[in-house]
Design a protein around this motif. Structure first.
Motif, mmCIF file in Angstrom:
data_model
loop_
_atom_site.group_PDB
_atom_site.id
_atom_site.type_symbol
_atom_site.label_atom_id
_atom_site.label_comp_id
_atom_site.label_asym_id
_atom_site.label_seq_id
_atom_site.Cartn_x
_atom_site.Cartn_y
_atom_site.Cartn_z
ATOM 1 N N MET A 194 52.644 -3.068 12.808
ATOM 2 C CA MET A 194 53.565 -2.825 11.705
ATOM 3 C C MET A 194 54.994 -3.088 12.168
ATOM 4 S SD MET A 194 54.022 0.635 9.482
ATOM 5 C CE MET A 194 52.299 0.580 9.015
ATOM 6 N N LEU A 195 55.744 -3.826 11.350
ATOM 7 C CA LEU A 195 57.134 -4.129 11.668
ATOM 8 C C LEU A 195 57.981 -2.882 11.449
ATOM 9 C CD1 LEU A 195 59.378 -6.198 12.342
ATOM 10 C CD2 LEU A 195 59.465 -6.740 9.891
ATOM 11 N N ARG A 196 58.661 -2.433 12.507
ATOM 12 C CA ARG A 196 59.504 -1.231 12.385
ATOM 13 C C ARG A 196 60.978 -1.551 12.318
ATOM 14 N NH1 ARG A 196 56.663 3.458 12.473
ATOM 15 N NH2 ARG A 196 58.528 4.004 11.285
ATOM 16 N N GLY A 197 61.407 -2.643 12.913
ATOM 17 C CA GLY A 197 62.831 -2.923 12.891
ATOM 18 C C GLY A 197 63.146 -4.369 13.186
ATOM 19 N N LEU A 198 64.324 -4.791 12.738
ATOM 20 C CA LEU A 198 64.787 -6.156 12.930
ATOM 21 C C LEU A 198 66.281 -6.114 13.196
ATOM 22 C CD1 LEU A 198 63.646 -9.068 12.786
ATOM 23 C CD2 LEU A 198 64.406 -9.144 10.410
ATOM 24 N N ASP A 199 66.696 -6.725 14.292
ATOM 25 C CA ASP A 199 68.109 -6.760 14.694
ATOM 26 C C ASP A 199 68.522 -8.225 14.787
ATOM 27 O OD1 ASP A 199 70.602 -6.494 15.806
ATOM 28 O OD2 ASP A 199 70.008 -4.977 17.265
ATOM 29 N N ILE A 200 69.516 -8.645 13.989
ATOM 30 C CA ILE A 200 69.917 -10.044 13.912
ATOM 31 C C ILE A 200 71.400 -10.161 14.248
ATOM 32 C CG2 ILE A 200 70.021 -12.102 12.451
ATOM 33 C CD1 ILE A 200 67.904 -10.793 10.663
ATOM 34 N N SER A 201 71.733 -11.092 15.133
ATOM 35 C CA SER A 201 73.137 -11.329 15.491
ATOM 36 C C SER A 201 73.434 -12.825 15.438
ATOM 37 C CB SER A 201 73.436 -10.805 16.908
ATOM 38 O OG SER A 201 73.224 -9.420 16.995
ATOM 39 N N ASP A 202 74.495 -13.176 14.701
ATOM 40 C CA ASP A 202 75.031 -14.555 14.694
ATOM 41 C C ASP A 202 73.976 -15.592 14.325
ATOM 42 O OD1 ASP A 202 77.653 -13.836 15.396
ATOM 43 O OD2 ASP A 202 77.075 -13.636 17.487
ATOM 44 N N MET A 203 73.271 -15.338 13.267
ATOM 45 C CA MET A 203 72.289 -16.296 12.751
ATOM 46 C C MET A 203 72.743 -16.745 11.362
ATOM 47 S SD MET A 203 69.919 -16.625 15.112
ATOM 48 C CE MET A 203 68.364 -17.119 14.424
ATOM 49 N N LEU A 204 73.067 -18.052 11.245
ATOM 50 C CA LEU A 204 73.533 -18.640 9.979
ATOM 51 C C LEU A 204 74.710 -17.840 9.424
ATOM 52 C CD1 LEU A 204 70.067 -19.685 8.563
ATOM 53 C CD2 LEU A 204 71.833 -21.186 9.446
ATOM 54 N N ILE A 205 74.557 -17.202 8.281
ATOM 55 C CA ILE A 205 75.707 -16.456 7.736
ATOM 56 C C ILE A 205 75.574 -14.956 7.994
ATOM 57 C CG2 ILE A 205 76.205 -18.170 5.960
ATOM 58 C CD1 ILE A 205 74.830 -16.349 3.928
ATOM 59 N N ILE A 206 74.642 -14.559 8.872
ATOM 60 C CA ILE A 206 74.506 -13.151 9.256
ATOM 61 C C ILE A 206 75.314 -12.914 10.519
ATOM 62 C CG2 ILE A 206 72.929 -11.340 9.985
ATOM 63 C CD1 ILE A 206 70.762 -12.657 8.333
ATOM 64 N N ASP A 207 76.284 -12.008 10.434
ATOM 65 C CA ASP A 207 77.088 -11.647 11.596
ATOM 66 C C ASP A 207 76.307 -10.670 12.468
ATOM 67 O OD1 ASP A 207 79.001 -10.994 13.416
ATOM 68 O OD2 ASP A 207 80.292 -9.905 12.040
ATOM 69 N N ARG A 208 76.048 -9.514 11.946
ATOM 70 C CA ARG A 208 75.237 -8.515 12.663
ATOM 71 C C ARG A 208 74.484 -7.700 11.622
ATOM 72 N NH1 ARG A 208 75.096 -5.567 17.553
ATOM 73 N NH2 ARG A 208 73.036 -4.575 17.517
#
Length: 549
Positions: A1-15
């Motif tokens: 089961m997916l519990r979390g997602l952390d995204i940095s500097d991907m396309l127009i996502i800053d953090r």
């Protein structure tokens, strides 16, 4: 089961940091707000092949981290153990993409390849939408889907082994036939050459021995007379007689010589012994030099025959015996060819029978699974307001291969009496979404700990149909975790957890953000989805009614 997602500097996502929950998780937002970017980022950390330009403009690198709960017995454990990676009840995936396009991945803080990520992703996440990535719309993938549904792994492995054995038997038979044909093409030469060689019967080292004997006989004719004269000069008419006479004269005088003749007589005795040895050696030489003149002629004839045969076959004389054995072996193989051919043909027939048995068993398993799948999909279509539609798995014959002899295709008829056709061509957009949802539900039953993601699966439907889709998604999520990207207020209202994807422009820079919604915020979001930019009281009331169920 997916519990979390952390995204940095991907396309127009800053953090962006997201925490997901069990049940039905819905993501809504205006078109272009960045919902697809969110899925692209998740696909990136799972090792899926997607767009290359993921790093946010101006950033040195983009990074995505995802973490999953792994219950006991989850198939991801086997992938981790096979790859030699740390295993536990939590799985953390991290992947970096530099601006230059270089990608690096970690699993539980251990470096790994994209292939390992993709192997893990197959046990963790199912992504589905109208542009399905697992082949539901592509007939070429339908057989693999049916096999997965039917759990035909062991049966299919028998077919593959039988196919490999059949290929090996056919190859051996073809190679043996080609070898026989090649030998047969030179059969006349072989039989003639073997007959010549067997008649000649050359032996290893014979040519050198014949040459020595020939030279001995040729030389003997020239020197034998001198040797005979020398022997006679050493014999009774020559040195032997003279030495004997001298020994007798000295022997008669020795008694009166007071010992003066002892040493000369001893030396003379030794000379007589040496002379005897010399005469014996010369006699042996004369014996060797004594030959029949026909022997020289026969020796020369055989020597010349051996050398001529060696020149004919362009080999050394000492190689003739081995060459004859090789040619004789080829003839023996040719003579035994028909018996060998029968053996090869029998091996091919046995392999064909084994393959036929295995392929028939696989066909039977697929036919049984097809009926089961058709019934299961039909059962799923009724709650989705498609009770009159017909789904059918068609199995037809195709040429034998490593996966059997069955071609599989999913066909549908949307109304009774209407012609059936390929899934992707017959169904309209809304119908297609429901067919695919029904299929997905049937194909993922019993999969432990799987997170299912539906990307606008409700596209093209509305009203009661959208509500039916939402309720089926909600029921499906009750058995695990479902993430759905939706523009349907009916589906959004049924979510257990709701996030809104929104886009903002600050100082000329566009960024995307995902925010969890509280209960009042959910009312406003569903109302927006119902009414558009201007949210009316009626829209709020309708949203509250939807959310109340």
């Amino acid at each position: 089961m997916l519990r979390g997602l952390d995204i940095s500097d991907m396309l127009i996502i800053d953090r962006l940091e997201l925490s997901f929950q069990p049940g039905l998780n819905v993501l809504t937002g205006e078109t272009g707000a960045g919902k697809s970017i969110l899925l692209d980022s998740l696909g990136f950390v799972l090792g899926w092949r997607g767009r290359a330009d993921l790093v946010r403009q101006g950033a040195a690198q983009g990074e995505v981290t995802a973490w999953f709960d792994l219950p006991e017995g989850h198939p991801a454990h086997a992938v981790l153990q096979e790859a030699g990676l740390p295993d536990g009840d939590e799985l953390i995936l991290r992947r970096i993409n530099t601006a230059e396009g270089r990608k690096t991945a970690w699993v539980n803080d251990r470096r790994c390849s994209g292939e390992v990520l993709r192997a893990l992703s197959e046990t963790l996440v199912e992504l589905h939408g109208q542009h399905d990535d697992r082949g539901l719309l592509n007939p070429r993938g339908h057989r693999a889907i049916l096999d997965e549904f039917a759990s035909t792994g062991a049966t299919k492995e028998k077919v593959r082994k039988a196919w490999a054995a059949l290929g090996a038997a056919r190859k051996a038979a073809a190679e043996a036939a080609a070898e026989r044909e090649a030998i047969k093409a030179e059969e006349e030469f072989l039989r003639h050459a073997v007959a010549e060689l067997e008649k000649l019967g050359p032996q290893e080292g014979e040519e050198a021995a014949l040459d020595v004997r020939r030279r001995q006989m040729q030389g003997a004719e020239k020197i034998r007379a001198d040797v005979v004269n020398a022997y006679e000069m050493m014999g009774q008419n020559g040195a032997e007689r003279s030495l004997g006479d001298a020994m007798r004269w000295l022997d008669g005088a020795a008694a009166r010589a007071e010992g003066a003749l002892e040493a000369p007589m001893a030396a003379l005795g030794r000379a007589m012994v040496e002379l005897d040895e010399a005469m014996s050696g010369v006699a042996d030489a004369m014996d060797q030099m004594t030959f029949n003149p026909l022997e020289l002629e026969e020796t020369e004839e055989r020597l010349f025959a051996i050398r001529a045969m060696a020149r004919k076959h362009d080999i050394a004389p000492d190689e003739l015996a081995g060459f004859a054995s090789t040619l004789r072996g080829k003839l023996d193989a040719l003579d035994a060819g028909e018996a060998a051919k029968a053996g090869f043909d029998q091996a091919v027939r046995a392999a064909e029978a084994s393959y036929d048995t295995a392929a028939k068993a696989l066909t039977a398993a697929r036919q049984k699974a097809a009926r089961k799948l058709d019934k299961a999909v039909s059962g799923e279509l009724a709650p989705l307001k498609m009770e009159r539609a017909v789904f059918e798995t068609q199995i037809t014959v195709e040429p034998d291969g490593p996966d059997g002899r069955d071609a599989v295709s999913f066909t549908v008829a949307t109304n009774p009496g209407a012609p059936a056709g390929p899934l992707g061509k017959i169904a309209s957009g809304g119908e297609l979404s429901r067919f695919l949802l029904a299929l997905k539900v049937c194909l993922t039953q019993g999969q432990n700990g799987l997170t299912m993601i539906f990307d606008e699966i409700d596209r093209g439907v509305g009203g009661a149909t959208a509500d039916a889709v939402g309720r089926r998604l909600s029921a499906l999520a009750g058995e695990g975790q479902v993430l759905v990207v939706t523009h349907s207020p009916q589906v959004a209202a049924l979510g257990a957890h709701h996030w809104r994807v929104e886009k903002a422009v600050s100082k000329g820079v566009t960024t995307s953000n995902v925010v969890p919604l509280s209960a009042p915020e959910r009312v406003d979001e569903v109302a927006r989805m119902l009414a558009g930019d201007t949210i009316t009281d009626a829209a709020r009331a309708a949203a509250e009614a939807l959310l109340a169920g």
